[in-house]
Design a protein around this motif. Structure first.
Motif, PDB file in Angstrom:
ATOM      1  N   ARG B  46       0.873  -1.153  -0.150  1.00 30.01           N
ATOM      2  CA  ARG B  46       0.527   0.228   0.054  1.00 30.01           C
ATOM      3  C   ARG B  46       1.123   1.245   0.243  1.00 30.01           C
ATOM      4  NH1 ARG B  46      -4.249  -0.933   4.196  1.00 30.01           N
ATOM      5  NH2 ARG B  46      -5.574   0.483   2.961  1.00 30.01           N
ATOM      6  N   MET B  47       2.110   1.113   0.729  1.00 31.02           N
ATOM      7  CA  MET B  47       3.469   2.310   0.752  1.00 31.02           C
ATOM      8  C   MET B  47       3.535   2.463  -0.908  1.00 31.02           C
ATOM      9  SD  MET B  47       4.742   4.865   2.112  1.00 31.02           S
ATOM     10  CE  MET B  47       5.319   4.659   4.498  1.00 31.02           C
ATOM     11  N   ILE B  48       4.236   1.446  -1.686  1.00 32.07           N
ATOM     12  CA  ILE B  48       4.658   2.138  -2.843  1.00 32.07           C
ATOM     13  C   ILE B  48       3.253   1.821  -3.907  1.00 32.07           C
ATOM     14  CG2 ILE B  48       5.412   0.170  -4.997  1.00 32.07           C
ATOM     15  CD1 ILE B  48       7.006  -1.284  -2.338  1.00 32.07           C
ATOM     16  N   ASP B  49       2.377   1.861  -3.706  1.00 31.18           N
ATOM     17  CA  ASP B  49       0.980   2.201  -4.689  1.00 31.18           C
ATOM     18  C   ASP B  49       0.428   3.343  -4.038  1.00 31.18           C
ATOM     19  OD1 ASP B  49      -0.234   0.605  -6.777  1.00 31.18           O
ATOM     20  OD2 ASP B  49      -1.974   1.133  -5.841  1.00 31.18           O
ATOM     21  N   SER B  50       1.011   3.765  -2.999  1.00 30.86           N
ATOM     22  CA  SER B  50       0.267   5.489  -2.854  1.00 30.86           C
ATOM     23  C   SER B  50       1.824   6.392  -3.556  1.00 30.86           C
ATOM     24  CB  SER B  50      -0.232   5.929  -1.392  1.00 30.86           C
ATOM     25  OG  SER B  50       1.704   5.785  -0.844  1.00 30.86           O
ATOM     26  N   PHE B  51       2.920   5.771  -3.727  1.00 25.88           N
ATOM     27  CA  PHE B  51       3.240   7.108  -4.638  1.00 25.88           C
ATOM     28  C   PHE B  51       2.554   6.971  -5.833  1.00 25.88           C
ATOM     29  CE2 PHE B  51       7.402   6.721  -1.793  1.00 25.88           C
ATOM     30  CZ  PHE B  51       6.715   6.648  -0.460  1.00 25.88           C
ATOM     31  N   ALA B  52       2.183   6.100  -7.309  1.00 26.22           N
ATOM     32  CA  ALA B  52       1.715   5.969  -7.700  1.00 26.22           C
ATOM     33  C   ALA B  52       1.127   7.612  -8.207  1.00 26.22           C
ATOM     34  CB  ALA B  52       0.572   5.238  -8.130  1.00 26.22           C
ATOM     35  N   PRO B  53       1.649   7.903 -10.011  1.00 23.65           N
ATOM     36  CA  PRO B  53       1.591   9.249 -10.006  1.00 23.65           C
ATOM     37  C   PRO B  53      -0.434   9.343 -10.439  1.00 23.65           C
ATOM     38  CG  PRO B  53       1.792   7.990 -11.671  1.00 23.65           C
ATOM     39  CD  PRO B  53       2.263   7.104 -10.733  1.00 23.65           C
ATOM     40  N   PRO B  54      -0.765  10.462 -10.161  1.00 25.80           N
ATOM     41  CA  PRO B  54      -2.408  10.971 -10.342  1.00 25.80           C
ATOM     42  C   PRO B  54      -2.516  10.651 -11.924  1.00 25.80           C
ATOM     43  CG  PRO B  54      -1.755  12.244  -9.351  1.00 25.80           C
ATOM     44  CD  PRO B  54      -0.351  11.895  -9.621  1.00 25.80           C
ATOM     45  N   PRO B  55      -3.668  10.029 -12.459  1.00 26.88           N
ATOM     46  CA  PRO B  55      -4.215   9.809 -13.671  1.00 26.88           C
ATOM     47  C   PRO B  55      -3.225  10.779 -15.084  1.00 26.88           C
ATOM     48  CG  PRO B  55      -6.144   8.981 -12.544  1.00 26.88           C
ATOM     49  CD  PRO B  55      -5.282   9.967 -11.344  1.00 26.88           C
ATOM     50  N   ASP B  56      -4.186  11.689 -14.482  1.00 28.80           N
ATOM     51  CA  ASP B  56      -3.699  13.453 -15.284  1.00 28.80           C
ATOM     52  C   ASP B  56      -2.737  13.908 -15.565  1.00 28.80           C
ATOM     53  OD1 ASP B  56      -3.636  13.952 -12.480  1.00 28.80           O
ATOM     54  OD2 ASP B  56      -5.097  15.544 -13.249  1.00 28.80           O
ATOM     55  N   THR B  57      -1.491  13.321 -14.407  1.00 31.50           N
ATOM     56  CA  THR B  57       0.236  13.851 -14.315  1.00 31.50           C
ATOM     57  C   THR B  57       1.046  12.819 -15.531  1.00 31.50           C
ATOM     58  OG1 THR B  57      -0.520  14.461 -11.933  1.00 31.50           O
ATOM     59  CG2 THR B  57       1.692  13.943 -12.746  1.00 31.50           C
ATOM     60  N   ASP B  58       2.434  13.507 -15.639  1.00 31.92           N
ATOM     61  CA  ASP B  58       2.909  12.874 -16.313  1.00 31.92           C
ATOM     62  C   ASP B  58       3.345  12.633 -14.954  1.00 31.92           C
ATOM     63  OD1 ASP B  58       5.022  12.328 -17.975  1.00 31.92           O
ATOM     64  OD2 ASP B  58       5.891  13.988 -18.772  1.00 31.92           O
ATOM     65  N   PRO B  59       4.372  10.537 -15.114  1.00 30.87           N
ATOM     66  CA  PRO B  59       4.675   9.733 -14.601  1.00 30.87           C
ATOM     67  C   PRO B  59       6.469  10.460 -14.513  1.00 30.87           C
ATOM     68  CG  PRO B  59       4.050   8.294 -15.779  1.00 30.87           C
ATOM     69  CD  PRO B  59       3.854   9.662 -16.236  1.00 30.87           C
ATOM     70  N   VAL B  60       7.170  11.114 -14.924  1.00 32.46           N
ATOM     71  CA  VAL B  60       8.174  12.074 -15.276  1.00 32.46           C
ATOM     72  C   VAL B  60       7.858  12.502 -14.514  1.00 32.46           C
ATOM     73  CG1 VAL B  60      10.393  12.520 -16.894  1.00 32.46           C
ATOM     74  CG2 VAL B  60       8.816  10.657 -17.508  1.00 32.46           C
TER      75      VAL B  60
END
Lengths: 208, 328
Positions: B46-60
């Motif tokens: 869950r901690m790692i998953d919380s680091f995922a970028p929001p859908p409208d954000t460029d992951p970089v």
């Protein structure tokens, strides 16, 4: 003199680092940055020192033909050949270095660790006996945890075994581990204080 | 010599042979088994998953990343390598920036192997293939000299690019797109250490206590019991314990990250027997289910060892009883 100067360096730096930990001042930070620069400069020499020491040690064994001296040849050939392969062809996928890693180091390493399972099985059969009340408790706890750690155990005894296993790990195991950790921690503090105050000097080595 | 005396003096090579067969067969012929997840594994997921970028954000551009500290060699690979594959897969599935580092020379090829294995699976899969690029989706800091261990852990608290300087490919860290908006532990706020000994020690003492960095560990099963005090105090936010931990993480990634769903215990329970996530499903690559297949072998081995213990004890007590009777 050979012991006094290193002793002064150790005691001085011990107090400086202890002070740095508790004083968030610019001077304290500058001191630490200065230390980091020195570490970066000195650290690579430790690798050279290690290789020299290993070469000298094993060369002497080969020259003197001490028991099992043949293994020293394997060690030195392995050391220099692997290093040369890395320097000449690089360490990326498809290079001789990676071939050595995949086909020599990986299987040998895994084999050594895998042997543990066979020793555990043999020891469990030959030596794990309920000879006393304490040994019986240990044996029962081990059996419950072993069942709780694998899917087949849960299928045999239901999900309740997961809770029992977790309780064993969270309560009796944790209590004993914490006791050991506190003992080790206090021992470390005491030893550190002895070094800082110059009482403990065995790290300087024996002799004059 | 009666039967029980024979049992007590059985040649240990028979034990080795039976154990070898019992481990080999489940690995050669995988069967379906249920994987139950534990809290320490779920917390890390869950901690790692919380680091995922929001859908409208460029992951970089996203200002979150985590570090994998690989501190083991090939000997502990069977337990720790599947963990690393599962965590990397999670990161790449969810576009989370991930960095890798080691201070052990023999671990450097393991990092390459793990990253390349997962990259290849992503590039060659039929559904939604993905190109994972070094310096963009991940950065391998590579092998660093052990003497710099402490200096780098502390240095990353100020400036990662300054403390590490170059990555495994010799590029300046500050020039890599993956380092955008990542400066120190404020952004790279999770370190997962994979090790066979002294799990998380220096990270807890220096990165956690001085900079508040979240620390988790992936450890061999034999070291797992040592970690519980730190888990209870919250000094470690999660733990993958041995092959079991790897299997649990594989399962979580399979059920949630690969299907783009948020973690939920209800979903996990509902999907427990879904054939889509079963080990016999050939659509799941071997690399992404090897820990769960390994757990089948471990199941049989555990049962066998328990049987050995019971037989050994029965023989011991029967013999003891007979000796008592003979004395009387």
């Amino acid at each position: 003199m050979k012991r006094t100067i290193p002793l002064i360096i150790v005691i001085t730096l011990c107090f400086l680092f202890a002070a740095h930990t508790f004083i968030p001042h610019k001077i304290s930070q500058d001191f630490f940055d200065w230390y980091l620069d020195w570490v970066r400069a000195i650290a690579p020499f430790s690798v050279v020192l290690g290789i020299m020491s290993m070469t000298m040690n094993h060369s002497a064994r080969i020259q003197r033909k001490t028991p099992n001296w043949h293994y020293s040849i394997v060690t030195l050939v392995g050391l220099y050949f692997t290093a040369a392969a890395g320097f000449i062809w690089g360490t990326q996928e498809g290079t001789p270095y990676m071939w050595i890693f995949r086909n020599v180091q990986m299987p040998m390493g895994a084999t050594m660790f895998a042997l543990l399972a066979f020793y555990i099985a043999s020891a469990a059969y030959k030596a794990f006996r309920a000879r006393s009340a304490e040994a019986t408790v240990l044996l029962l706890a081990a059996i419950v945890v072993m069942f709780g750690q694998v899917p087949i155990g849960v299928q045999m005894f239901g999900e309740g075994i997961l809770d029992v296993t977790q309780w064993i790990l969270d309560v009796p195991n944790l209590a004993s581990k914490r006791g050991i950790a506190l003992g080790v921690g206090l021992g470390m503090v005491a030893t550190s204080l002895r070094i800082m105050l110059g009482i403990e000097r065995t790290y300087l080595g024996g002799g004059q | 010599m009666n039967f029980f005396e024979k049992l007590q003096k059985i040649d240990r090579r028979w034990i080795y042979l039976i154990l070898a067969i019992s481990i080999f067969l489940p690995l050669a012929f995988p069967f379906n088994s249920r994987t139950f997840t534990t809290r320490p594994t779920e917390s890390l997921y869950r901690m790692i998953d919380s680091f995922a970028p929001p859908p409208d954000t460029d992951p970089v551009d996203h200002n979150r990343a985590f570090l994998m500290s690989i501190m083991h060699d090939a000997s502990t690979m069977p337990e720790l390598f599947p963990m690393e594959l599962a965590v990397l897969r999670h990161a790449f599935e969810r576009d989370i920036k991930v960095f890798t580092i080691t201070w052990i020379a023999t671990a450097a090829p393991l990092i390459d192997l793990a990253i390349n294995t997962v990259k290849e699976e992503f590039a060659t899969r039929e559904e939604n293939p993905k190109q994972i690029i070094s310096g963009v989706h991940y950065v391998n800091f590579g092998f660093k000299i052990p003497a710099l261990y402490l200096a780098m852990i502390l240095g990353m608290g100020e400036d990662i690019a300054n403390a590490i300087e170059i990555d495994a490919e010799g590029r300046q860290l500050s020039s890599l797109p993956a380092m955008t908006n990542i400066r120190n532990y404020n952004e790279m706020n999770l370190v997962v250490e994979f090790t066979g000994s002294a799990p998380g020690g220096a990270w807890i003492t220096y990165a956690r206590s001085r900079f508040g960095t979240n620390v988790a560990v992936g450890v061999t099963a034999v070291s797992a019991a040592d970690v519980y005090p730190q888990l209870q105090t919250g000094q470690l936010i999660g733990m993958l314990a041995g092959l079991k931990g790897a299997a649990e993480y594989e399962k979580l990634v399979e059920v949630f990250a690969a299907t783009d769903r948020e973690f939920s215990r209800e979903i996990l329970r509902a999907e427990m027997d879904n054939p889509k996530f079963a080990l016999t499903n050939d659509n799941i690559p071997y690399n992404f289910k090897q820990a769960r297949i390994g757990m089948n072998a471990q199941s049989v081995a555990h049962i066998l060892i328990i049987v050995f213990i019971l037989i050994g004890n029965i023989g011991y007590f029967v013999q003891k009883y007979k000796q008592k009777q003979e004395v009387q």
